[in-house]
Write a protein that holds these residues in place. Structure first.
Motif, mmCIF file in Angstrom:
data_model
loop_
_atom_site.group_PDB
_atom_site.id
_atom_site.type_symbol
_atom_site.label_atom_id
_atom_site.label_comp_id
_atom_site.label_asym_id
_atom_site.label_seq_id
_atom_site.Cartn_x
_atom_site.Cartn_y
_atom_site.Cartn_z
ATOM 1 N N MET A 23 0.849 -1.194 0.000
ATOM 2 C CA MET A 23 0.000 0.000 0.000
ATOM 3 C C MET A 23 0.883 1.240 0.000
ATOM 4 S SD MET A 23 -3.186 0.745 -0.079
ATOM 5 C CE MET A 23 -4.259 2.172 0.152
ATOM 6 N N GLU A 24 0.676 2.108 -0.982
ATOM 7 C CA GLU A 24 1.510 3.299 -1.106
ATOM 8 C C GLU A 24 1.285 4.250 0.064
ATOM 9 O OE1 GLU A 24 2.311 5.659 -4.998
ATOM 10 O OE2 GLU A 24 0.694 6.681 -3.959
ATOM 11 N N ALA A 25 2.369 4.902 0.486
ATOM 12 C CA ALA A 25 2.301 5.879 1.564
ATOM 13 C C ALA A 25 3.115 7.113 1.180
ATOM 14 C CB ALA A 25 2.816 5.283 2.874
ATOM 15 N N LYS A 26 2.730 8.250 1.751
ATOM 16 C CA LYS A 26 3.422 9.505 1.493
ATOM 17 C C LYS A 26 3.791 10.143 2.830
ATOM 18 C CE LYS A 26 0.603 10.352 -2.644
ATOM 19 N NZ LYS A 26 -0.367 11.272 -3.289
ATOM 20 N N LEU A 27 4.945 10.759 2.876
ATOM 21 C CA LEU A 27 5.403 11.433 4.083
ATOM 22 C C LEU A 27 5.867 12.840 3.734
ATOM 23 C CD1 LEU A 27 7.492 8.632 5.859
ATOM 24 C CD2 LEU A 27 5.175 9.367 6.413
ATOM 25 N N ARG A 28 5.614 13.761 4.649
ATOM 26 C CA ARG A 28 6.124 15.134 4.534
ATOM 27 C C ARG A 28 7.436 15.197 5.295
ATOM 28 N NH1 ARG A 28 4.920 19.759 7.874
ATOM 29 N NH2 ARG A 28 5.157 21.743 6.747
ATOM 30 N N VAL A 29 8.531 15.482 4.578
ATOM 31 C CA VAL A 29 9.874 15.429 5.150
ATOM 32 C C VAL A 29 10.427 16.853 5.248
ATOM 33 C CG1 VAL A 29 12.181 14.450 4.957
ATOM 34 C CG2 VAL A 29 10.209 13.147 4.125
ATOM 35 N N ILE A 30 10.862 17.225 6.448
ATOM 36 C CA ILE A 30 11.464 18.540 6.681
ATOM 37 C C ILE A 30 12.970 18.355 6.817
ATOM 38 C CG2 ILE A 30 11.571 20.535 8.216
ATOM 39 C CD1 ILE A 30 8.727 19.961 9.048
ATOM 40 N N ILE A 31 13.721 18.993 5.911
ATOM 41 C CA ILE A 31 15.180 18.931 5.909
ATOM 42 C C ILE A 31 15.704 20.352 6.013
ATOM 43 C CG2 ILE A 31 17.226 18.078 4.712
ATOM 44 C CD1 ILE A 31 15.421 16.229 3.118
ATOM 45 N N PHE B 3 17.023 11.804 -0.910
ATOM 46 C CA PHE B 3 17.396 13.221 -0.852
ATOM 47 C C PHE B 3 18.900 13.424 -0.812
ATOM 48 C CE2 PHE B 3 13.087 14.356 -0.522
ATOM 49 C CZ PHE B 3 12.456 13.517 0.396
ATOM 50 N N GLU B 4 19.670 12.321 -1.008
ATOM 51 C CA GLU B 4 21.137 12.389 -1.112
ATOM 52 C C GLU B 4 21.745 13.115 0.091
ATOM 53 O OE1 GLU B 4 22.082 14.092 -4.873
ATOM 54 O OE2 GLU B 4 21.375 12.367 -6.013
ATOM 55 N N ILE B 5 21.422 12.609 1.276
ATOM 56 C CA ILE B 5 21.967 13.169 2.520
ATOM 57 C C ILE B 5 23.225 12.388 2.878
ATOM 58 C CG2 ILE B 5 21.495 13.661 4.941
ATOM 59 C CD1 ILE B 5 18.532 13.687 4.263
ATOM 60 N N GLN C 110 14.016 23.181 4.089
ATOM 61 C CA GLN C 110 13.298 22.652 2.935
ATOM 62 C C GLN C 110 12.208 21.700 3.396
ATOM 63 O OE1 GLN C 110 16.114 20.834 0.315
ATOM 64 N NE2 GLN C 110 17.226 22.713 -0.102
ATOM 65 N N ILE C 111 11.123 21.654 2.632
ATOM 66 C CA ILE C 111 10.024 20.733 2.882
ATOM 67 C C ILE C 111 9.824 19.911 1.611
ATOM 68 C CG2 ILE C 111 7.591 20.488 3.460
ATOM 69 C CD1 ILE C 111 7.717 23.095 4.947
ATOM 70 N N GLU C 112 9.997 18.596 1.719
ATOM 71 C CA GLU C 112 9.921 17.702 0.572
ATOM 72 C C GLU C 112 8.823 16.667 0.795
ATOM 73 O OE1 GLU C 112 11.660 18.246 -2.050
ATOM 74 O OE2 GLU C 112 13.229 19.603 -1.322
#
Length: 514
Positions: A1-9, A37-39, A12-14
């Motif tokens: 099941m696909e999921a989405k997350l709001r990522v704060i770096i 995000f190539e961290i 930046q908000i991705e």
């Protein structure tokens, strides 16, 4: 099941799209975030708690759900400054003076205070595996630390170069430089390409411009050749120590017909990082074979994915030794390592070899280029533009990610001059026998069976090769494929996720190798 997350770096908000849902462990989620995000730096994850309206450290993956917010928090490394003890401050009887006592008390007090205030920032890292490479070839090659006398010599020569432009005669330090460079290169690959060797030589003269060669068109051509030959000598040296990645090419390990130095050299391909790792410390062929036998029992149990993942990771070296050195047939590999033919474990194996998460990387890059691709498709005119607009028109007003990905892939095929009808075949609640008979005459086809009342589609690939059978029927539909065919069944609800192969069946008559 696909999921989405709001990522704060940082600032930046991705948006992070997880096609297979939220990973079961925090470590896997961190790895996906790091690759997407190539961290490069170490970090921890925090999740937003709506009850307290604040962020808390993420300890378990079940603490977050779809469309939650997570924050990437960098970990500041702890640096210890050690000061040697001067005995001159102590008394002859060995007791501390008043100065020493007060100083020691202040150090202890400061240490306790620091431990109390920074306990929440302390992270215990896992011990890295010494038998496997942990990083792919870097974007910027790190020039290693040379011997003390070499560093001193290079520092003075660099200052002289900046003042007068004088180049350094390298006869005194060349041996040490090449030795250290070879050691560092081997931590990434045993067989560097010409481009990689040139990259190392360029990085060397960039850091130490005094090492440039007079008369060279690039300034480092001689270094490039020296590094190339040094790597060959270094491989010979390590082969004597029994490094498996190198001993597999030794003369005594080759068949009598292949005992030539340049014949059938086994070495990693471009994206492979861990090609043939040695056995872990304390493990050998016998102990790993026992783990493999236990794995065969664990595969038969239900809801045992965690144990299987651990044993597959533990037996990675043993499995690679079999595949690289023995070149077994697909049938033998499937009999000895059945878990390797399941989608999740197949992707785990891909990561162990390449250090790249296959499906998340593919999906993230596809999503990244989707706006530009759609703009390109809309701007196209002529007959091709009409075909593209007809495909785009089939999309609903608010398409899901899977629908958008399918749309982009189909449009991309038309844009590249390929025919969708010749490659993809869709069936809507078709008869099983009719589907099997239709696919039996296809040389290559991606099929999609959409059953009425079902949310997921049955997706697979049919390739024409010699004589093969389809050992495991597709779920809810296709019972088999008439020879001569081979079918790859893909458990997925989207054509864009066809990289996750779960079944690959070969008959004993097919003698091809891995």
């Amino acid at each position: 099941m696909e999921a989405k997350l709001r990522v704060i770096i940082d600032d930046q908000i991705e948006k992070l799209v997880l096609p297979s849902g939220i990973p079961p462990t925090v470590e896997e989620l961190q790895s996906v975030v790091k690759d997407t995000f190539e961290i490069s730096n170490n970090f921890s994850l925090q999740y937003f708690d709506p009850e307290f309206q604040d962020y808390f450290t993420l300890h378990r993956a079940d603490q977050i759900k779809d469309k939650d917010t997570v924050k990437v928090v960098g970990i500041t490394p702890v640096i210890l400054s050690l000061t040697p003890v001067d005995d001159s401050f102590g008394s002859s009887s060995g007791q501390l003076s008043d100065y020493d006592s007060s100083y020691a008390e202040s150090v202890v007090s400061n240490a306790d205070s620091a431990a109390t205030t920074s306990s929440q920032d302390t992270v215990i890292l896992k011990r890295q595996k010494t038998t496997e490479r942990c990083e792919p070839w870097p974007k910027q090659f790190p020039i290693p630390q040379f011997a003390y006398e070499t560093e001193m010599y290079l520092e003075r020569a660099t200052e002289e170069y900046k003042k007068n432009g004088n180049l350094l005669p390298t006869s005194k330090v060349k041996t040490d430089i090449l030795e250290k460079l070879a050691e560092t290169i081997f931590t990434f690959t045993a067989y560097p390409s010409s481009a990689q060797v040139s990259y190392v030589a360029e990085a060397l003269v960039t850091k130490y411009p005094c090492l440039k060669e007079p008369g060279s068109f690039s300034g480092y051509y001689g270094w490039q050749q020296s590094i190339k030959y040094k790597m060959a000598n270094y491989r010979t040296k390590l082969r004597g120590f029994g490094v498996p990645e190198l001993t597999c090419n030794a003369m005594k390990h080759k068949t009598p017909g292949d005992q030539k130095s340049a014949n059938k050299v086994k070495k990693p391909r471009k994206a492979e990082v861990n090609y043939l790792p040695p056995y872990p410390a304390g493990e050998d062929e016998d102990s790993q074979e026992e783990e493999r036998i236990q794995l065969l029992t664990e595969v038969k149990k239900r809801d045992n994915n965690k144990v299987i993942k651990e044993k597959m990771a533990k037996t990675f070296a043993h499995r690679r030794h079999e595949i690289v050195n023995l070149s077994p047939s697909i049938e033998d590999i499937k009999a000895r390592w059945p878990a390797l033919f399941e989608a999740s474990h197949l992707q785990d194996e891909f990561y162990r070899i390449t250090l790249v998460h296959l499906e998340p990387k593919f999906m993230s890059m596809l999503d990244e280029y989707t706006p530009k691709l759609l703009a390109l498709f809309h701007s196209k005119g002529g007959a091709m533009g009409l075909k593209l607009q007809a495909i785009i028109a089939k999309s609903p007003s608010n398409p899901s990610n899977n629908i958008t990905r399918n749309l982009v892939i189909q449009c991309l095929m038309v844009y590249l001059g390929e025919s969708i009808d010749q490659l993809i075949k869709e069936y809507s609640d078709a008869d099983e026998d009719g589907v099997s008979q239709d696919l039996s005459g296809q040389s290559m086809k991606i099929y999609k069976i959409k059953a009425v009342g079902s949310e997921e589609d049955d997706i697979g690939i049919v390739l024409e090769v010699m004589y093969c059978i389809f050992a495991q029927p597709a779920p809810g539909g296709l019972p088999g494929v008439t020879p001569p065919s081979i079918a790859i069944v893909l458990r997925s609800s989207s054509c864009a996720t066809m990289i996750s192969a779960s079944v690959l069946s070969f008959s004993p008559a097919l003698s091809s190798h891995w």
